[in-house]
Design a protein around this motif. Sequence first.
Motif, mmCIF file in Angstrom:
data_model
loop_
_atom_site.group_PDB
_atom_site.id
_atom_site.type_symbol
_atom_site.label_atom_id
_atom_site.label_comp_id
_atom_site.label_asym_id
_atom_site.label_seq_id
_atom_site.Cartn_x
_atom_site.Cartn_y
_atom_site.Cartn_z
ATOM 1 N N ALA A 247 0.864 -1.179 0.000
ATOM 2 C CA ALA A 247 0.000 0.000 0.000
ATOM 3 C C ALA A 247 0.899 1.228 0.000
ATOM 4 O O ALA A 247 2.040 1.166 0.465
ATOM 5 N N PRO A 248 0.400 2.370 -0.524
ATOM 6 C CA PRO A 248 1.211 3.596 -0.543
ATOM 7 C C PRO A 248 1.298 4.234 0.836
ATOM 8 O O PRO A 248 0.743 5.303 1.101
ATOM 9 N N ALA A 249 2.015 3.569 1.738
ATOM 10 C CA ALA A 249 2.071 4.017 3.128
ATOM 11 C C ALA A 249 2.922 5.265 3.300
ATOM 12 O O ALA A 249 2.712 6.048 4.225
ATOM 13 N N MET A 250 3.922 5.459 2.418
ATOM 14 C CA MET A 250 4.851 6.579 2.538
ATOM 15 C C MET A 250 4.777 7.428 1.272
ATOM 16 O O MET A 250 5.443 7.138 0.275
ATOM 17 N N PRO A 251 3.997 8.492 1.280
ATOM 18 C CA PRO A 251 3.881 9.316 0.071
ATOM 19 C C PRO A 251 5.133 10.152 -0.164
ATOM 20 O O PRO A 251 5.866 10.488 0.769
ATOM 21 N N VAL A 252 5.384 10.481 -1.415
ATOM 22 C CA VAL A 252 6.530 11.313 -1.766
ATOM 23 C C VAL A 252 6.372 12.694 -1.132
ATOM 24 O O VAL A 252 5.312 13.312 -1.191
ATOM 25 N N GLY A 253 7.461 13.146 -0.490
ATOM 26 C CA GLY A 253 7.501 14.511 0.026
ATOM 27 C C GLY A 253 7.006 14.705 1.439
ATOM 28 O O GLY A 253 7.194 15.788 2.004
ATOM 29 N N LYS A 254 6.400 13.695 2.050
ATOM 30 C CA LYS A 254 5.919 13.835 3.414
ATOM 31 C C LYS A 254 7.051 13.539 4.393
ATOM 32 O O LYS A 254 7.690 12.497 4.324
ATOM 33 N N ALA A 255 7.314 14.466 5.310
ATOM 34 C CA ALA A 255 8.404 14.312 6.272
ATOM 35 C C ALA A 255 7.924 13.578 7.516
ATOM 36 O O ALA A 255 6.838 13.858 8.040
ATOM 37 N N TYR A 256 8.743 12.643 7.975
ATOM 38 C CA TYR A 256 8.454 11.862 9.180
ATOM 39 C C TYR A 256 9.569 12.083 10.189
ATOM 40 O O TYR A 256 10.748 12.150 9.828
ATOM 41 N N ARG A 257 9.184 12.133 11.447
ATOM 42 C CA ARG A 257 10.161 12.264 12.523
ATOM 43 C C ARG A 257 10.880 10.926 12.714
ATOM 44 O O ARG A 257 10.263 9.862 12.667
ATOM 45 N N VAL A 258 12.176 11.017 12.970
ATOM 46 C CA VAL A 258 13.019 9.831 13.127
ATOM 47 C C VAL A 258 13.618 9.794 14.528
ATOM 48 O O VAL A 258 14.005 10.821 15.086
ATOM 49 N N SER A 259 13.676 8.590 15.091
ATOM 50 C CA SER A 259 14.463 8.339 16.296
ATOM 51 C C SER A 259 15.348 7.137 16.011
ATOM 52 O O SER A 259 15.236 6.500 14.961
ATOM 53 N N TRP A 260 16.233 6.833 16.949
ATOM 54 C CA TRP A 260 17.197 5.762 16.727
ATOM 55 C C TRP A 260 17.219 4.834 17.931
ATOM 56 O O TRP A 260 17.208 5.284 19.074
ATOM 57 N N VAL A 261 17.229 3.540 17.659
ATOM 58 C CA VAL A 261 17.226 2.542 18.719
ATOM 59 C C VAL A 261 18.593 1.873 18.781
ATOM 60 O O VAL A 261 19.182 1.521 17.753
ATOM 61 N N ASP A 262 19.128 1.750 20.008
ATOM 62 C CA ASP A 262 20.423 1.098 20.204
ATOM 63 C C ASP A 262 20.319 -0.400 19.915
ATOM 64 O O ASP A 262 19.305 -1.045 20.229
ATOM 65 N N LEU A 263 21.381 -0.950 19.329
ATOM 66 C CA LEU A 263 21.445 -2.377 19.039
ATOM 67 C C LEU A 263 22.537 -3.031 19.874
ATOM 68 O O LEU A 263 23.575 -2.420 20.146
ATOM 69 N N ASP A 264 22.305 -4.263 20.279
ATOM 70 C CA ASP A 264 23.311 -5.008 21.015
ATOM 71 C C ASP A 264 23.748 -6.224 20.202
ATOM 72 O O ASP A 264 23.182 -6.523 19.153
ATOM 73 N N GLU A 265 24.769 -6.901 20.692
ATOM 74 C CA GLU A 265 25.318 -8.064 19.988
ATOM 75 C C GLU A 265 25.469 -7.788 18.493
ATOM 76 O O GLU A 265 25.014 -8.547 17.636
ATOM 77 N N VAL A 266 26.142 -6.675 18.186
ATOM 78 C CA VAL A 266 26.195 -6.211 16.804
ATOM 79 C C VAL A 266 27.080 -7.084 15.920
ATOM 80 O O VAL A 266 27.032 -6.958 14.686
ATOM 81 N N GLU A 267 27.885 -7.975 16.512
ATOM 82 C CA GLU A 267 28.678 -8.889 15.692
ATOM 83 C C GLU A 267 27.841 -10.027 15.125
ATOM 84 O O GLU A 267 28.308 -10.778 14.258
ATOM 85 N N ALA A 268 26.615 -10.170 15.574
ATOM 86 C CA ALA A 268 25.536 -10.961 14.974
ATOM 87 C C ALA A 268 25.985 -12.275 14.326
ATOM 88 O O ALA A 268 25.925 -12.411 13.100
ATOM 89 N N PRO A 269 26.397 -13.257 15.115
ATOM 90 C CA PRO A 269 26.822 -14.531 14.516
ATOM 91 C C PRO A 269 25.714 -15.231 13.735
ATOM 92 O O PRO A 269 26.010 -16.058 12.863
ATOM 93 N N LYS A 270 24.454 -14.900 14.015
ATOM 94 C CA LYS A 270 23.331 -15.524 13.302
ATOM 95 C C LYS A 270 22.832 -14.669 12.142
ATOM 96 O O LYS A 270 21.816 -15.001 11.524
ATOM 97 N N ASP A 271 23.510 -13.561 11.828
ATOM 98 C CA ASP A 271 23.087 -12.647 10.760
ATOM 99 C C ASP A 271 21.621 -12.237 10.954
ATOM 100 O O ASP A 271 20.817 -12.221 10.021
ATOM 101 N N ASP A 272 21.300 -11.866 12.196
ATOM 102 C CA ASP A 272 19.918 -11.510 12.526
ATOM 103 C C ASP A 272 19.795 -10.072 13.029
ATOM 104 O O ASP A 272 18.790 -9.708 13.647
ATOM 105 N N LEU A 273 20.785 -9.249 12.750
ATOM 106 C CA LEU A 273 20.785 -7.904 13.309
ATOM 107 C C LEU A 273 19.564 -7.114 12.855
ATOM 108 O O LEU A 273 18.917 -6.427 13.646
#
Length: 457
Positions: A280-306
């Motif tokens: 579905a067209p959930a993200m229209p062209v030109g509409k600005a969305y606020r962004v935040s960032w979530v910390d990640l752990d175990e970033v060496e990801a031996p299971k390639d599941d990051l």
Amino acid sequence: MTQTPAFAADRRRFLGATATAFAALAASGCMTRGAPAASTARAPATGGSFAGYGALVPDPAGLLDLPEGFSYRVISRLGDAMDDGGTVPDRADGMGCFDLGNGEIALVRNHELQPRHDAGGPIAKGFGKRNGVFVPGGTTTIVLDAATLSVKRQFRSLGGTIRNCSGGVTPWGSWLTCEEAPTGPGQLYGEGLEQDHGWVFEVPASARGLVDPVPLKAMGRFNHEAAAVDPATGIVYLTEDRDDGVIYRFLPKTPGKLAEGGRLQAMVVEGLADTRNWNAPAMPVGKAYRVSWVDLDEVEAPKDDLRQRAVAKGAALVARGEGLHMGVNRGKSEVFACCTSGGAKQLGQILKLTPGLAGAPDMVELFFESESKDQFDYGDNLTVTPNGHLIVCEDQYTAVVDNHIRGITPDGQAYTLARLTAQTELAGGCFSPDGKVLFVNAYGPTVTMAITGPWAA
């Protein structure tokens, strides 16, 4: 947004050298096609006054069609002798251009080689081995006379890595080369490997031979594609070439010293869990969305599941994030990210991320979504012209490919800049520090070209 000290680097010089280029999985044959009418016509305007540079002129050499007034020259080819005794390897991919001073510029060029491929000669020093022999992926460096573009020397600068797809230049004069290969001992495609792969490595543009390969493990282990560094903060943005990928950023402990570690985070888009627009067209062209960032752990990801753990924490899905470019517009940093299979037509999207200033939130918008193959078809590598137009290299996944370099104006108008007549992709697009030359690779067989012409003011 976490703020870190600004660099003293000259931003204008940095932006002139900034380039990210990425691509993968194209056929390596050199068959050619006849030119379809759509490729030789002026690109249809989608608004604004710039309608492209005109019809493409067939190349007598049968390699790259360009508009009248543009030309190219071949800088380097598969099998060319290098100064270190090796030969130029195949599968040229992402590439960055640097000013070395003293009238020299350097191209640091990725080679997306898998363990079974030819390295172009023995590798004396590298990161990982397979069955006791260094794997062939890595980078080569081409040093050019800045005035004449003649090759002064070329050599292998990184070895022992796998599928170096794209990367990005840094403000301190190095190339971040990214492995699109989260594999290793006991893992899928990992037979005979002695190390885990799927890392980012740093190659100084000033290197004169093979560098010590140091995996930047704090930047995560995943299907890396490209990187872009904000010169104001030192934050590194990273893409992941997966249908269910996310966009990452790396906050270094010390800007400019990535090997000292830092925090890896994933992008959360307020009110939007999926940017792909597939269902579905959930993200229209030109509409600005606020962004935040979530910390990640175990970033060496031996299971390639990051990416999966990032999504579980609220990160937004992205359709095959590939090309990245960092620019500055009216004093604000902007990150453009090409999402190869995004959009309702699954022809590709471009996201624009604007980091916040003075405590303001980061924002993201859908800058462009391709609605027809004449705009772009599977956009991959991404860079920016001196006049602010986006440059997109296509990487089609069809039995017979017809790949182009497409331009997109700041107001979202698409046009055609070039057409490759070989059965492979274009990759590694980057401009010379003076903005006069666009360097680009034909992926396989490797051909590195320099394009000049009347870039619009």
